[in-house]
Design an enzyme around this catalytic site. Structure first.
Site, PDB file in Angstrom:
ATOM      1  N   GLU A  82      10.887  -6.617   2.297  1.00  0.00           N
ATOM      2  CA  GLU A  82       9.554  -6.031   2.168  1.00  0.00           C
ATOM      3  C   GLU A  82       9.115  -5.966   0.709  1.00  0.00           C
ATOM      4  OE1 GLU A  82       7.621  -5.431   4.547  1.00  0.00           O
ATOM      5  OE2 GLU A  82       8.968  -5.491   6.282  1.00  0.00           O
ATOM      6  N   ARG A  92       2.703   5.172  15.877  1.00  0.00           N
ATOM      7  CA  ARG A  92       2.189   4.699  17.169  1.00  0.00           C
ATOM      8  C   ARG A  92       2.968   5.317  18.316  1.00  0.00           C
ATOM      9  NH1 ARG A  92       3.782   0.814  20.466  1.00  0.00           N
ATOM     10  NH2 ARG A  92       5.313   0.041  18.968  1.00  0.00           N
ATOM     11  N   CYS A 145      10.547   3.274   9.162  1.00  0.00           N
ATOM     12  CA  CYS A 145      11.046   2.299   8.189  1.00  0.00           C
ATOM     13  C   CYS A 145      10.297   2.423   6.863  1.00  0.00           C
ATOM     14  CB  CYS A 145      10.909   0.882   8.738  1.00  0.00           C
ATOM     15  SG  CYS A 145      12.099   0.473  10.038  1.00  0.00           S
ATOM     16  N   HIS A 171      13.611  -5.912   6.773  1.00  0.00           N
ATOM     17  CA  HIS A 171      13.473  -5.843   8.221  1.00  0.00           C
ATOM     18  C   HIS A 171      14.204  -7.023   8.860  1.00  0.00           C
ATOM     19  CE1 HIS A 171       9.974  -2.890   8.580  1.00  0.00           C
ATOM     20  NE2 HIS A 171      10.828  -2.534   9.517  1.00  0.00           N
TER      21      HIS A 171
END
Length: 209
Positions: A82, A92, A145, A171
């Site tokens: 990342e 979510r 994360c 990831h």
């Protein structure tokens, strides 16, 4: 003894029995140790606040040269270091403690974002040379994360006693896309690259959307 690497993965969440991020860490650690590195590992809970707090404790305790947090991105097809951690929580789905923050900062009054201090493009280039699918990712999402990623980078940026430590987030895909032994081998390769070089390589790694 100086710790070379601190690796973290996550516990299972959303009803899954395993989390591939922890499997990658669990399998990579002995491979790195066999190469002469001192490695510490930690399985983090998929919980806002607590996951980051435990990582902070581990960073302060071990003071490893390199800290790489690993998480699962089940919709991706590549292993993705990342680039940026952002100061927002927007869940979510609930975390494993039932928390669902919406539009909250990770750190009140913290900067909008932090860049990884890992050589992410060099890491991806090394994966390609080994025939492992990898790509730079521009976002770690807004779930736990990213929460852990931002917490890590904020700590390293604001605590002068930790200024020599470099850190970031990777990831990994689900095991049906890239199997766990391959993911572990990729993690070993990325650690080796990150320990060997601080400056990144000027290769394309952007995105149009």
């Amino acid at each position: 003894m100086t710790t070379d690497v601190l690796l973290t993965g996550f516990a299972p969440f959303a009803g899954a029995s395993v989390n591939e991020s922890w499997e990658a860490v669990r399998l990579a650690a002995p491979l790195l140790r066999s190469g002469g590195l001192t490695v510490e590992t930690l399985e983090l809970p998929v919980e806002f606040d607590r996951g980051g707090d435990l990582l902070v404790e581990a960073v302060r305790h071990h003071r490893a040269r390199l800290v790489i947090a690993v998480g699962l991105a089940s919709g991706r097809e590549r292993i993705t270091p990342e680039r940026v951690a952002v100061n927002v929580r927007d869940a979510r789905i609930p975390d494993n403690a039932g928390a669902s923050p919406v539009d909250e900062p990770v750190v009140a009054d913290g900067p909008v974002g932090y860049f990884s201090t890992l050589p992410i493009k060099a890491m991806v280039s090394a994966l390609a040379a080994d025939g492992i699918p990898g790509a730079v990712s521009q976002t770690a999402g807004t779930y736990v994360c990213n929460d852990v990623f931002y917490t890590l980078q904020h700590l390293l940026a604001t605590d002068a006693s930790l200024e020599k430590i470099r850190g970031g987030f990777v990831h990994v895909p689900s095991a049906d896309v890239v199997d766990s032994p391959t993911t572990a081998r990729a993690l070993v390769r990325m650690v080796e690259v990150a320990l060997r070089r601080e400056a990144d390589v000027p290769l394309p790694g952007g995105a149009e959307h």
